[in-house]
Design a protein around this motif. Structure first.
Motif, mmCIF file in Angstrom:
data_model
loop_
_atom_site.group_PDB
_atom_site.id
_atom_site.type_symbol
_atom_site.label_atom_id
_atom_site.label_comp_id
_atom_site.label_asym_id
_atom_site.label_seq_id
_atom_site.Cartn_x
_atom_site.Cartn_y
_atom_site.Cartn_z
ATOM 1 N N TRP A 1 62.571 -25.143 30.201
ATOM 2 C CA TRP A 1 62.394 -23.963 31.030
ATOM 3 C C TRP A 1 61.249 -24.113 32.012
ATOM 4 C CZ3 TRP A 1 65.637 -20.301 32.069
ATOM 5 C CH2 TRP A 1 65.202 -19.146 32.725
ATOM 6 N N ASP A 2 61.519 -23.834 33.252
ATOM 7 C CA ASP A 2 60.469 -23.598 34.247
ATOM 8 C C ASP A 2 61.133 -22.890 35.417
ATOM 9 O OD1 ASP A 2 61.732 -25.452 35.869
ATOM 10 O OD2 ASP A 2 59.976 -26.744 36.145
ATOM 11 N N LYS A 3 60.409 -22.712 36.518
ATOM 12 C CA LYS A 3 60.965 -21.932 37.623
ATOM 13 C C LYS A 3 62.200 -22.604 38.226
ATOM 14 C CE LYS A 3 59.824 -19.550 41.900
ATOM 15 N NZ LYS A 3 61.002 -20.097 42.566
ATOM 16 N N SER A 4 62.209 -23.944 38.230
ATOM 17 C CA SER A 4 63.369 -24.633 38.833
ATOM 18 C C SER A 4 64.633 -24.369 38.011
ATOM 19 C CB SER A 4 63.098 -26.140 38.944
ATOM 20 O OG SER A 4 63.277 -26.778 37.699
ATOM 21 N N VAL A 5 64.471 -24.266 36.681
ATOM 22 C CA VAL A 5 65.634 -23.984 35.834
ATOM 23 C C VAL A 5 66.134 -22.569 36.134
ATOM 24 C CG1 VAL A 5 66.440 -23.716 33.450
ATOM 25 C CG2 VAL A 5 64.872 -25.586 34.033
ATOM 26 N N HIS A 6 65.183 -21.638 36.185
ATOM 27 C CA HIS A 6 65.502 -20.244 36.540
ATOM 28 C C HIS A 6 66.264 -20.196 37.862
ATOM 29 C CE1 HIS A 6 64.351 -16.649 38.892
ATOM 30 N NE2 HIS A 6 64.391 -15.988 37.755
ATOM 31 N N ASP A 7 65.771 -20.935 38.863
ATOM 32 C CA ASP A 7 66.391 -20.883 40.191
ATOM 33 C C ASP A 7 67.757 -21.599 40.197
ATOM 34 O OD1 ASP A 7 64.134 -19.574 40.901
ATOM 35 O OD2 ASP A 7 63.255 -21.220 42.078
ATOM 36 N N ASP A 8 67.815 -22.739 39.501
ATOM 37 C CA ASP A 8 69.088 -23.473 39.469
ATOM 38 C C ASP A 8 70.185 -22.666 38.776
ATOM 39 O OD1 ASP A 8 68.020 -25.567 40.846
ATOM 40 O OD2 ASP A 8 67.895 -26.961 39.146
ATOM 41 N N MET A 9 69.801 -21.872 37.789
ATOM 42 C CA MET A 9 70.813 -21.018 37.144
ATOM 43 C C MET A 9 71.455 -20.110 38.190
ATOM 44 S SD MET A 9 68.901 -20.002 33.546
ATOM 45 C CE MET A 9 70.207 -18.990 32.832
ATOM 46 N N GLY A 10 70.628 -19.595 39.092
ATOM 47 C CA GLY A 10 71.149 -18.733 40.164
ATOM 48 C C GLY A 10 72.103 -19.498 41.070
ATOM 49 N N THR A 11 71.717 -20.729 41.437
ATOM 50 C CA THR A 11 72.574 -21.529 42.312
ATOM 51 C C THR A 11 73.902 -21.856 41.617
ATOM 52 O OG1 THR A 11 70.565 -22.502 43.197
ATOM 53 C CG2 THR A 11 72.621 -23.637 43.724
ATOM 54 N N LEU A 12 73.822 -22.188 40.325
ATOM 55 C CA LEU A 12 75.053 -22.524 39.591
ATOM 56 C C LEU A 12 76.010 -21.331 39.563
ATOM 57 C CD1 LEU A 12 73.429 -24.606 36.712
ATOM 58 C CD2 LEU A 12 75.153 -25.449 38.336
ATOM 59 N N VAL A 13 75.450 -20.141 39.397
ATOM 60 C CA VAL A 13 76.305 -18.947 39.353
ATOM 61 C C VAL A 13 76.853 -18.629 40.745
ATOM 62 C CG1 VAL A 13 76.341 -16.449 38.924
ATOM 63 C CG2 VAL A 13 75.199 -17.976 37.298
ATOM 64 N N SER A 14 75.974 -18.635 41.750
ATOM 65 C CA SER A 14 76.418 -18.176 43.067
ATOM 66 C C SER A 14 77.236 -19.222 43.824
ATOM 67 C CB SER A 14 75.215 -17.744 43.921
ATOM 68 O OG SER A 14 74.364 -18.859 44.107
ATOM 69 N N ASP A 15 76.901 -20.504 43.633
ATOM 70 C CA ASP A 15 77.552 -21.527 44.467
ATOM 71 C C ASP A 15 78.553 -22.403 43.713
ATOM 72 O OD1 ASP A 15 75.685 -20.538 46.157
ATOM 73 O OD2 ASP A 15 74.639 -22.444 46.519
ATOM 74 N N ARG B 1 63.771 -31.656 30.954
ATOM 75 C CA ARG B 1 63.097 -31.920 32.243
ATOM 76 C C ARG B 1 64.048 -32.445 33.308
ATOM 77 N NH1 ARG B 1 59.019 -29.276 31.065
ATOM 78 N NH2 ARG B 1 58.653 -29.312 33.283
ATOM 79 N N GLN B 2 65.302 -32.686 32.965
ATOM 80 C CA GLN B 2 66.242 -33.111 34.022
ATOM 81 C C GLN B 2 66.687 -31.879 34.811
ATOM 82 O OE1 GLN B 2 70.123 -34.533 32.789
ATOM 83 N NE2 GLN B 2 70.496 -35.571 34.741
ATOM 84 N N SER B 3 66.857 -32.049 36.110
ATOM 85 C CA SER B 3 67.302 -30.938 36.941
ATOM 86 C C SER B 3 68.722 -30.528 36.545
ATOM 87 C CB SER B 3 67.243 -31.351 38.413
ATOM 88 O OG SER B 3 68.447 -31.054 39.076
ATOM 89 N N LEU B 4 68.940 -29.220 36.492
ATOM 90 C CA LEU B 4 70.271 -28.707 36.141
ATOM 91 C C LEU B 4 71.311 -29.149 37.167
ATOM 92 C CD1 LEU B 4 68.694 -26.982 34.113
ATOM 93 C CD2 LEU B 4 70.019 -25.004 34.819
ATOM 94 N N MET B 5 70.921 -29.111 38.439
ATOM 95 C CA MET B 5 71.875 -29.444 39.501
ATOM 96 C C MET B 5 72.267 -30.925 39.434
ATOM 97 S SD MET B 5 72.076 -26.462 40.522
ATOM 98 C CE MET B 5 73.446 -26.785 41.591
ATOM 99 N N GLU B 6 71.277 -31.764 39.103
ATOM 100 C CA GLU B 6 71.573 -33.199 38.988
ATOM 101 C C GLU B 6 72.553 -33.443 37.828
ATOM 102 O OE1 GLU B 6 68.265 -36.294 39.107
ATOM 103 O OE2 GLU B 6 68.918 -36.385 37.019
ATOM 104 N N ALA B 7 72.282 -32.799 36.669
ATOM 105 C CA ALA B 7 73.172 -32.967 35.522
ATOM 106 C C ALA B 7 74.561 -32.427 35.860
ATOM 107 C CB ALA B 7 72.609 -32.252 34.297
ATOM 108 N N PHE B 8 74.584 -31.287 36.533
ATOM 109 C CA PHE B 8 75.875 -30.678 36.883
ATOM 110 C C PHE B 8 76.706 -31.630 37.739
ATOM 111 C CE2 PHE B 8 78.563 -27.908 39.549
ATOM 112 C CZ PHE B 8 79.263 -27.241 38.549
ATOM 113 N N SER B 9 76.057 -32.287 38.700
ATOM 114 C CA SER B 9 76.853 -33.167 39.568
ATOM 115 C C SER B 9 77.287 -34.428 38.813
ATOM 116 C CB SER B 9 76.135 -33.471 40.884
ATOM 117 O OG SER B 9 75.068 -34.314 40.649
ATOM 118 N N THR B 10 76.476 -34.884 37.852
ATOM 119 C CA THR B 10 76.902 -36.021 37.026
ATOM 120 C C THR B 10 78.168 -35.660 36.248
ATOM 121 O OG1 THR B 10 74.639 -36.764 36.773
ATOM 122 C CG2 THR B 10 76.196 -37.541 35.131
#
Ligand code: URP
Ligand code: ZN
Ligand code: ZN
Ligand code: ZN
Length: 480
Positions: A129-143, A99-108
């Motif tokens: 898994w939920d929509k935010s995880v799906h979307d964050d995967m896209g951000t991690l790849v693209s940005d 349930r932790q945001s991928l982007m938050e963990a990534f920045s940690t």
């Protein structure tokens, strides 16, 4: 200032040549005999030595909070030890809590890694898994330059990814041109077997391998491979330790599937007799998952590495000291899982692989560096001694010897699984970003000099896979 590595044999993954290597501004400027270099260029004498791409360890866990504690090596001590062992880049893991945001963990993890002294990248784990995880995967790849995602099929009630998560995430990986990776162990079976062993009063570290027999790994490897196959995604299986998983990978590859496999130096060298030790601390120090296996499985792993069924070697460096392992004194399921080795991988694989005739020097370069760079799409910037590549180089003396010991290693941990092992063939100099950071036993690597390495989407495996996926799209039958 430039650096000239003179008189050595340059070993590539596919050939060797006699050449001098001139590095400037962090890059390899020329590879050839007697290059023109500016007056006053510092020279490294490599006569009698091999000049190879710095090692890439595609599986480490620095500073990881895990099983109620935090691993003892952080990004500074861990990458320092890596440089001392000839490894110039690690790929570590961002592991978000469920349930932790991928982007938050990534920045940690990005913050933790600022003190690294070798270059690094991140796989990101998909633990829910939920929509935010799906979307964050896209951000991690693209940005953010992430092109691989990790799935733990074990560790029930914590970070385990169930089949619905695997399906969602592998699908998303294919959409994004990323590589799904898996820790292949059936977490339900492990959990069941653990409870059964505890109920029988078998609470010591000897129960650890009993709770994770080879079929537990074989089943999960097969399942993950089939899910990836059905969805048209590639797959990379981390720490393959059994014939069961090797067979699954070999079968899938023989049937045209894009499957990669990694083996740990520990699994190649250490066998399961360690869990029978009467010394609890010694046995517990070897608790890692998957566990060390019998010699029969080990020979299968060597053969798979040689034949190309497995492509990469790693360490799964995840260091815990004796007091941390003691958390599981009365219950083996509470012993933090993990062993160290980022410093020793190159030397032990050389000694047991090259010296014993199981691997050629070119195979050695392939499995310690080049293949990881190719699979994770940083080749030829990494994993290659060629013009324009990052000047990450190891000067290897095939005759140098040492005895491995926790008393002399640079890893921040009080135990070494290779304690007392005599190895012949050592990195006498390590060059990272064109700088001599490890020089005959001296480390000169100021905190924070390591850089985050962005890895673009669509690694080479996608060239063929994407075409096949287009050609095999289902079509409706047009009627009437
Ligand atoms: O026992 C291990 N391998 N600990 C680290 C986490 C993992 O499973 O890779
Ligand atoms: Zn794992
Ligand atoms: Zn791991
Ligand atoms: Zn190759």
């Amino acid at each position: 200032m430039g650096l000239l590595i003179k008189g050595g044999t340059v070993v590539h993954h596919d050939r060797s040549e006699t050449a001098d290597v001139y590095c400037a501004s962090g890059f390899i400027h020329s590879v050839g005999v007697n290059p023109d270099v500016p007056l006053g260029t510092e020279t490294v004498d490599a006569h009698g030595c091999l000049v190879m791409p710095g090692g890439i360890d595609p599986h480490t866990h620095m500073q990881l909070p895990f099983m109620g504690t935090v691993v003892s090596d952080d990004f500074y001590t861990g990458t320092r030890a890596a440089l001392a062992g000839g490894t110039t880049m690690i790929i570590d893991f961002v592991i978000p809590a469920p349930r932790q945001s991928l982007m938050e963990a990534f920045s940690t993890w990005q913050e933790w890694a600022e003190k690294a002294v070798a270059d690094y990248a991140f796989h990101v784990a998909i633990t829910w898994w939920d929509k935010s995880v799906h979307d964050d995967m896209g951000t991690l790849v693209s940005d953010e330059g992430v092109n691989s995602f990790k799935h733990f099929m074990a560790y029930k009630n914590s970070i385990m990814a169930t089949d619905d998560i695997l399906v969602g995430s592998f699908n998303r990986c294919r959409e994004l041109g990323a590589i799904p990776t898996v820790h292949a162990e059936n977490g339900e079976l492990v959990f069941y077997l653990q409870q059964e062993l505890l109920a029988k009063g078998i609470t010591g570290p000897e129960a650890h391998p009993l709770s994770r027999p080879p079929l537990v790994e074989g089943e999960a490897a097969n399942r993950a491979i089939h899910i990836a196959g059905a969805l048209g995604s590639p797959i990379y299986i981390v720490h393959v330790s059994t014939q069961d998983a090797v067979d699954a990978i070999a079968y899938a590859r023989a049937h045209g599937q894009e499957v990669f496999g990694e083996v740990l130096a520990g699994h190649l060298l250490i066998d399961d007799s360690v869990y029978q030790s009467k010394d609890w601390s010694f046995a517990a120090a070897h608790v890692m998952s998957p566990p060390f296996r019998s010699k029969e499985h080990q020979q299968v792993l060597w053969n798979a590495l040689k034949s190309g069924t497995l492509q990469t070697t790693a360490t799964d460096h995840c260091s815990f000291c004796a007091d941390q392992k003691a958390m599981g004194r009365d219950d083996f399921t509470k012993i933090p899982n993990g062993t160290a080795g980022v410093e020793d991988r190159m030397a032990v694989i050389w000694d047991k692989g090259v010296n014993s005739g199981q691997l050629s020097v070119n195979d050695f370069v392939a499995v310690t560096s080049t293949h990881a760079a190719q699979i994770f799409n940083i080749y030829p910037r990494k994993g290659s001694v060629s013009v324009g590549a990052d000047a990450d180089i190891v000067v290897w003396d095939p005759e140098a010897t040492k005895t491995i010991s926790a008393t002399t290693h640079h890893q921040n941990v009080d135990f070494n699984i290779y304690e007392g092992m005599q190895v012949r063939g050592l990195p006498i100099k390590t060059i990272s970003q064109g700088e001599l950071v490890w020089n005959n036993g001296e480390l000169q690597a100021p905190e924070g000099r390591g850089r985050f390495v962005r890895r673009p989407a669509y690694p080479p495996v996608y060239e063929t896979l994407t075409k096949r996926n287009v050609l095999t799209q289902p079509e409706a039958v047009r009627r009437g």
